[in-house]
Design a protein around this motif. Structure first.
Motif, PDB file in Angstrom:
ATOM      1  N   ASP A   1       0.819  -1.220   0.000  1.00 12.47           N
ATOM      2  CA  ASP A   1       0.000   0.000   0.000  1.00 12.47           C
ATOM      3  C   ASP A   1       0.845   1.259   0.000  1.00 12.47           C
ATOM      4  OD1 ASP A   1      -2.323  -1.447  -0.104  1.00 12.47           O
ATOM      5  OD2 ASP A   1      -2.715  -1.336   2.052  1.00 12.47           O
ATOM      6  N   ALA A   2       2.028   1.225   0.625  1.00 11.39           N
ATOM      7  CA  ALA A   2       2.908   2.398   0.639  1.00 11.39           C
ATOM      8  C   ALA A   2       3.422   2.689  -0.767  1.00 11.39           C
ATOM      9  CB  ALA A   2       4.071   2.182   1.600  1.00 11.39           C
ATOM     10  N   ILE A   3       3.764   1.648  -1.503  1.00 11.23           N
ATOM     11  CA  ILE A   3       4.250   1.836  -2.880  1.00 11.23           C
ATOM     12  C   ILE A   3       3.113   2.318  -3.771  1.00 11.23           C
ATOM     13  CG2 ILE A   3       5.257   0.677  -4.895  1.00 11.23           C
ATOM     14  CD1 ILE A   3       7.218   1.129  -2.543  1.00 11.23           C
ATOM     15  N   ARG A   4       1.936   1.719  -3.626  1.00  7.02           N
ATOM     16  CA  ARG A   4       0.785   2.142  -4.438  1.00  7.02           C
ATOM     17  C   ARG A   4       0.422   3.601  -4.165  1.00  7.02           C
ATOM     18  NH1 ARG A   4      -1.463  -3.095  -2.589  1.00  7.02           N
ATOM     19  NH2 ARG A   4      -1.006  -4.580  -4.230  1.00  7.02           N
ATOM     20  N   ALA A   5       0.472   4.020  -2.911  1.00  8.96           N
ATOM     21  CA  ALA A   5       0.166   5.414  -2.560  1.00  8.96           C
ATOM     22  C   ALA A   5       1.201   6.355  -3.154  1.00  8.96           C
ATOM     23  CB  ALA A   5       0.108   5.574  -1.042  1.00  8.96           C
ATOM     24  N   TRP A   6       2.474   5.962  -3.128  1.00 10.12           N
ATOM     25  CA  TRP A   6       3.537   6.785  -3.698  1.00 10.12           C
ATOM     26  C   TRP A   6       3.327   6.951  -5.211  1.00 10.12           C
ATOM     27  CZ3 TRP A   6       7.529   5.508  -7.172  1.00 10.12           C
ATOM     28  CH2 TRP A   6       8.499   6.502  -7.329  1.00 10.12           C
ATOM     29  N   VAL A   7       2.972   5.873  -5.881  1.00  8.76           N
ATOM     30  CA  VAL A   7       2.716   5.940  -7.330  1.00  8.76           C
ATOM     31  C   VAL A   7       1.528   6.854  -7.608  1.00  8.76           C
ATOM     32  CG1 VAL A   7       1.935   4.601  -9.338  1.00  8.76           C
ATOM     33  CG2 VAL A   7       3.762   3.714  -7.872  1.00  8.76           C
ATOM     34  N   ALA A   8       0.479   6.753  -6.797  1.00  8.35           N
ATOM     35  CA  ALA A   8      -0.703   7.594  -6.991  1.00  8.35           C
ATOM     36  C   ALA A   8      -0.349   9.065  -6.808  1.00  8.35           C
ATOM     37  CB  ALA A   8      -1.811   7.191  -6.024  1.00  8.35           C
ATOM     38  N   LEU A   9       0.454   9.379  -5.801  1.00  3.53           N
ATOM     39  CA  LEU A   9       0.875  10.764  -5.577  1.00  3.53           C
ATOM     40  C   LEU A   9       1.732  11.275  -6.721  1.00  3.53           C
ATOM     41  CD1 LEU A   9       1.793  11.176  -1.814  1.00  3.53           C
ATOM     42  CD2 LEU A   9       0.182  12.513  -3.149  1.00  3.53           C
ATOM     43  N   ALA A  10       2.621  10.426  -7.217  1.00  2.00           N
ATOM     44  CA  ALA A  10       3.527  10.829  -8.296  1.00  2.00           C
ATOM     45  C   ALA A  10       2.765  11.066  -9.594  1.00  2.00           C
ATOM     46  CB  ALA A  10       4.608   9.769  -8.504  1.00  2.00           C
TER      47      ALA A  10
END
Length: 84
Positions: free
Chosen positions: A56-65
């Motif tokens: 979930d941390a990686i998915r959230a980072w991708v969404a923010l980027a």
């Protein structure tokens, strides 16, 4: 009696660098460079000497980027000068 370990869903387990690289579509080397160059990249949880990330941390980072950058504030009034 033997105990059976519960099945762990792949979304519940921590991702290795190889898992994260695969998700991002980059090589493990590119992932390593990204981790060191981008201060917004999620910090891993270290398991011994091995980094692990919550999916979930990686998915959230991708969404923010992928969100567009915020618009800069508009200048108003006397702060704007025109050249004639």
């Amino acid at each position: 009696s033997t105990q059976i370990a519960p099945k762990v869903d792949s979304d519940d387990r921590a991702w290795t660098p190889r898992d994260v690289a695969h998700y991002l579509g980059v090589s493990v080397r590119q992932l390593t460079d990204q981790r060191h160059e981008d201060t917004t990249f999620p910090r891993p949880r270290m398991v011994g000497r091995c980094p692990r990330w919550a999916p979930d941390a990686i998915r959230a980072w991708v969404a923010l980027a992928s969100e567009p950058p915020p618009m800069p504030p508009r200048r108003t009034g006397s702060a704007v000068r025109r050249v004639h």
